[in-house]
Design a protein around this motif. Sequence first.
Motif, PDB file in Angstrom:
ATOM      1  N   GLY A  74      -4.181  -9.490  -3.838  1.00 24.00           N
ATOM      2  CA  GLY A  74      -4.278 -10.686  -3.005  1.00 24.00           C
ATOM      3  C   GLY A  74      -2.972 -11.163  -2.413  1.00 24.00           C
ATOM      4  O   GLY A  74      -2.968 -12.046  -1.559  1.00 24.00           O
ATOM      5  N   LYS A  75      -1.843 -10.611  -2.834  1.00 22.08           N
ATOM      6  CA  LYS A  75      -0.535 -10.991  -2.296  1.00 22.08           C
ATOM      7  C   LYS A  75      -0.196 -10.057  -1.145  1.00 22.08           C
ATOM      8  O   LYS A  75      -0.450  -8.850  -1.205  1.00 22.08           O
ATOM      9  CB  LYS A  75       0.556 -10.895  -3.356  1.00 22.08           C
ATOM     10  CG  LYS A  75       0.345 -11.792  -4.556  1.00 22.08           C
ATOM     11  CD  LYS A  75       0.721 -13.197  -4.222  1.00 22.08           C
ATOM     12  CE  LYS A  75       0.672 -14.073  -5.465  1.00 22.08           C
ATOM     13  NZ  LYS A  75       0.948 -15.444  -5.156  1.00 22.08           N
ATOM     14  N   LYS A  76       0.398 -10.618  -0.080  1.00 17.59           N
ATOM     15  CA  LYS A  76       0.804  -9.801   1.068  1.00 17.59           C
ATOM     16  C   LYS A  76       2.312  -9.923   1.249  1.00 17.59           C
ATOM     17  O   LYS A  76       2.869 -11.017   1.163  1.00 17.59           O
ATOM     18  CB  LYS A  76       0.050 -10.214   2.319  1.00 17.59           C
ATOM     19  CG  LYS A  76       0.200 -11.674   2.685  1.00 17.59           C
ATOM     20  CD  LYS A  76      -0.717 -12.030   3.834  1.00 17.59           C
ATOM     21  CE  LYS A  76      -0.556 -13.468   4.244  1.00 17.59           C
ATOM     22  NZ  LYS A  76      -1.250 -14.421   3.410  1.00 17.59           N
ATOM     23  N   PHE A  77       2.954  -8.774   1.479  1.00 17.48           N
ATOM     24  CA  PHE A  77       4.406  -8.726   1.593  1.00 17.48           C
ATOM     25  C   PHE A  77       4.811  -8.041   2.893  1.00 17.48           C
ATOM     26  O   PHE A  77       4.147  -7.114   3.366  1.00 17.48           O
ATOM     27  CB  PHE A  77       5.003  -7.963   0.408  1.00 17.48           C
ATOM     28  CG  PHE A  77       4.615  -8.527  -0.932  1.00 17.48           C
ATOM     29  CD1 PHE A  77       5.166  -9.712  -1.398  1.00 17.48           C
ATOM     30  CD2 PHE A  77       3.684  -7.888  -1.730  1.00 17.48           C
ATOM     31  CE1 PHE A  77       4.803 -10.240  -2.635  1.00 17.48           C
ATOM     32  CE2 PHE A  77       3.315  -8.394  -2.974  1.00 17.48           C
ATOM     33  CZ  PHE A  77       3.882  -9.573  -3.419  1.00 17.48           C
ATOM     34  N   ASN A  78       5.921  -8.482   3.457  1.00 12.99           N
ATOM     35  CA  ASN A  78       6.460  -7.900   4.676  1.00 12.99           C
ATOM     36  C   ASN A  78       6.937  -6.481   4.378  1.00 12.99           C
ATOM     37  O   ASN A  78       7.723  -6.251   3.456  1.00 12.99           O
ATOM     38  CB  ASN A  78       7.622  -8.766   5.190  1.00 12.99           C
ATOM     39  CG  ASN A  78       8.045  -8.396   6.583  1.00 12.99           C
ATOM     40  OD1 ASN A  78       7.920  -7.265   7.015  1.00 12.99           O
ATOM     41  ND2 ASN A  78       8.580  -9.374   7.299  1.00 12.99           N
ATOM     42  N   SER A  79       6.509  -5.521   5.170  1.00  9.49           N
ATOM     43  CA  SER A  79       6.850  -4.114   4.939  1.00  9.49           C
ATOM     44  C   SER A  79       8.347  -3.835   5.040  1.00  9.49           C
ATOM     45  O   SER A  79       8.821  -2.852   4.471  1.00  9.49           O
ATOM     46  CB  SER A  79       6.096  -3.216   5.921  1.00  9.49           C
ATOM     47  OG  SER A  79       6.537  -3.449   7.251  1.00  9.49           O
ATOM     48  N   VAL A  80       9.110  -4.696   5.738  1.00 10.65           N
ATOM     49  CA  VAL A  80      10.551  -4.448   5.870  1.00 10.65           C
ATOM     50  C   VAL A  80      11.278  -4.602   4.540  1.00 10.65           C
ATOM     51  O   VAL A  80      12.431  -4.195   4.426  1.00 10.65           O
ATOM     52  CB  VAL A  80      11.224  -5.333   6.948  1.00 10.65           C
ATOM     53  CG1 VAL A  80      10.615  -5.084   8.306  1.00 10.65           C
ATOM     54  CG2 VAL A  80      11.168  -6.796   6.579  1.00 10.65           C
ATOM     55  N   SER A  81      10.613  -5.138   3.538  1.00 12.67           N
ATOM     56  CA  SER A  81      11.220  -5.299   2.220  1.00 12.67           C
ATOM     57  C   SER A  81      11.053  -4.063   1.340  1.00 12.67           C
ATOM     58  O   SER A  81      11.386  -4.095   0.159  1.00 12.67           O
ATOM     59  CB  SER A  81      10.588  -6.500   1.503  1.00 12.67           C
ATOM     60  OG  SER A  81      10.880  -7.692   2.210  1.00 12.67           O
ATOM     61  N   PHE A  82      10.563  -2.973   1.929  1.00 15.04           N
ATOM     62  CA  PHE A  82      10.276  -1.761   1.162  1.00 15.04           C
ATOM     63  C   PHE A  82      10.757  -0.518   1.898  1.00 15.04           C
ATOM     64  O   PHE A  82      10.831  -0.496   3.116  1.00 15.04           O
ATOM     65  CB  PHE A  82       8.763  -1.627   0.933  1.00 15.04           C
ATOM     66  CG  PHE A  82       8.171  -2.784   0.197  1.00 15.04           C
ATOM     67  CD1 PHE A  82       8.069  -2.766  -1.180  1.00 15.04           C
ATOM     68  CD2 PHE A  82       7.720  -3.904   0.886  1.00 15.04           C
ATOM     69  CE1 PHE A  82       7.526  -3.848  -1.866  1.00 15.04           C
ATOM     70  CE2 PHE A  82       7.175  -4.981   0.210  1.00 15.04           C
ATOM     71  CZ  PHE A  82       7.085  -4.953  -1.170  1.00 15.04           C
ATOM     72  N   MET A  83      11.044   0.522   1.111  1.00 18.50           N
ATOM     73  CA  MET A  83      11.347   1.847   1.650  1.00 18.50           C
ATOM     74  C   MET A  83      10.420   2.834   0.960  1.00 18.50           C
ATOM     75  O   MET A  83      10.119   2.676  -0.224  1.00 18.50           O
ATOM     76  CB  MET A  83      12.802   2.240   1.372  1.00 18.50           C
ATOM     77  CG  MET A  83      13.813   1.472   2.197  1.00 18.50           C
ATOM     78  SD  MET A  83      13.647   1.717   3.987  1.00 18.50           S
ATOM     79  CE  MET A  83      14.052   3.425   4.168  1.00 18.50           C
ATOM     80  N   PRO A  84       9.999   3.870   1.697  1.00 22.64           N
ATOM     81  CA  PRO A  84       9.172   4.890   1.052  1.00 22.64           C
ATOM     82  C   PRO A  84       9.928   5.527  -0.111  1.00 22.64           C
ATOM     83  O   PRO A  84      11.127   5.727  -0.037  1.00 22.64           O
ATOM     84  CB  PRO A  84       8.925   5.922   2.153  1.00 22.64           C
ATOM     85  CG  PRO A  84       9.208   5.192   3.424  1.00 22.64           C
ATOM     86  CD  PRO A  84      10.239   4.147   3.097  1.00 22.64           C
ATOM     87  N   LYS A  85       9.223   5.823  -1.186  1.00 23.32           N
ATOM     88  CA  LYS A  85       9.834   6.517  -2.316  1.00 23.32           C
ATOM     89  C   LYS A  85      10.133   7.935  -1.868  1.00 23.32           C
ATOM     90  O   LYS A  85       9.267   8.597  -1.321  1.00 23.32           O
ATOM     91  CB  LYS A  85       8.889   6.513  -3.518  1.00 23.32           C
ATOM     92  CG  LYS A  85       9.535   6.955  -4.779  1.00 23.32           C
ATOM     93  CD  LYS A  85       8.898   6.233  -5.940  1.00 23.32           C
ATOM     94  CE  LYS A  85       9.431   6.540  -7.291  1.00 23.32           C
ATOM     95  NZ  LYS A  85      10.127   7.703  -7.566  1.00 23.32           N
ATOM     96  N   GLU A  86      11.354   8.380  -2.080  1.00 23.96           N
ATOM     97  CA  GLU A  86      11.794   9.652  -1.496  1.00 23.96           C
ATOM     98  C   GLU A  86      12.009  10.749  -2.520  1.00 23.96           C
ATOM     99  O   GLU A  86      12.721  11.694  -2.261  1.00 23.96           O
ATOM    100  CB  GLU A  86      13.090   9.418  -0.726  1.00 23.96           C
ATOM    101  CG  GLU A  86      12.911   8.494   0.446  1.00 23.96           C
ATOM    102  CD  GLU A  86      14.160   8.350   1.275  1.00 23.96           C
ATOM    103  OE1 GLU A  86      15.026   9.237   1.214  1.00 23.96           O
ATOM    104  OE2 GLU A  86      14.271   7.342   1.974  1.00 23.96           O
ATOM    105  N   ASP A  87      11.380  10.684  -3.687  1.00 23.57           N
ATOM    106  CA  ASP A  87      11.620  11.729  -4.677  1.00 23.57           C
ATOM    107  C   ASP A  87      10.772  12.971  -4.470  1.00 23.57           C
ATOM    108  O   ASP A  87      10.874  13.929  -5.199  1.00 23.57           O
ATOM    109  CB  ASP A  87      11.438  11.184  -6.102  1.00 23.57           C
ATOM    110  CG  ASP A  87      10.009  10.776  -6.397  1.00 23.57           C
ATOM    111  OD1 ASP A  87       9.157  10.889  -5.508  1.00 23.57           O
ATOM    112  OD2 ASP A  87       9.777  10.312  -7.513  1.00 23.57           O
TER     113      ASP A  87
END
Length: 91
Positions: A74-87
């Motif tokens: 139910g919580k929505k967050f701005n995508s700019v606060s995340f980076m794709p996991k690169e492992d």
Amino acid sequence: MIDLSRFEIIEALGKTDTVQSGSKVKYTGASDEQVRWGGNDDPRGLLTEGETYEIELIEPHTWHTKYYLKEFPGKKFNSVSFMPKEDGNNE
């Protein structure tokens, strides 16, 4: 003169093309402006910088994208606060 910040933004936008429901993303922090943009929930105090979370739903808009995380229904967050996991294994 070349504006390198523009190229960095374009590169980051290209990386989000690989993000989809079920993808793992790393929380990188948020500013007041990023939280307010689009009426997102404030991740500060909920999420831990550097930690990995799973995307449950992606809600694209014209000028921004919201991520709904499996760990915070139910919580929505701005995508700019995340980076794709690169492992490479997305686990």
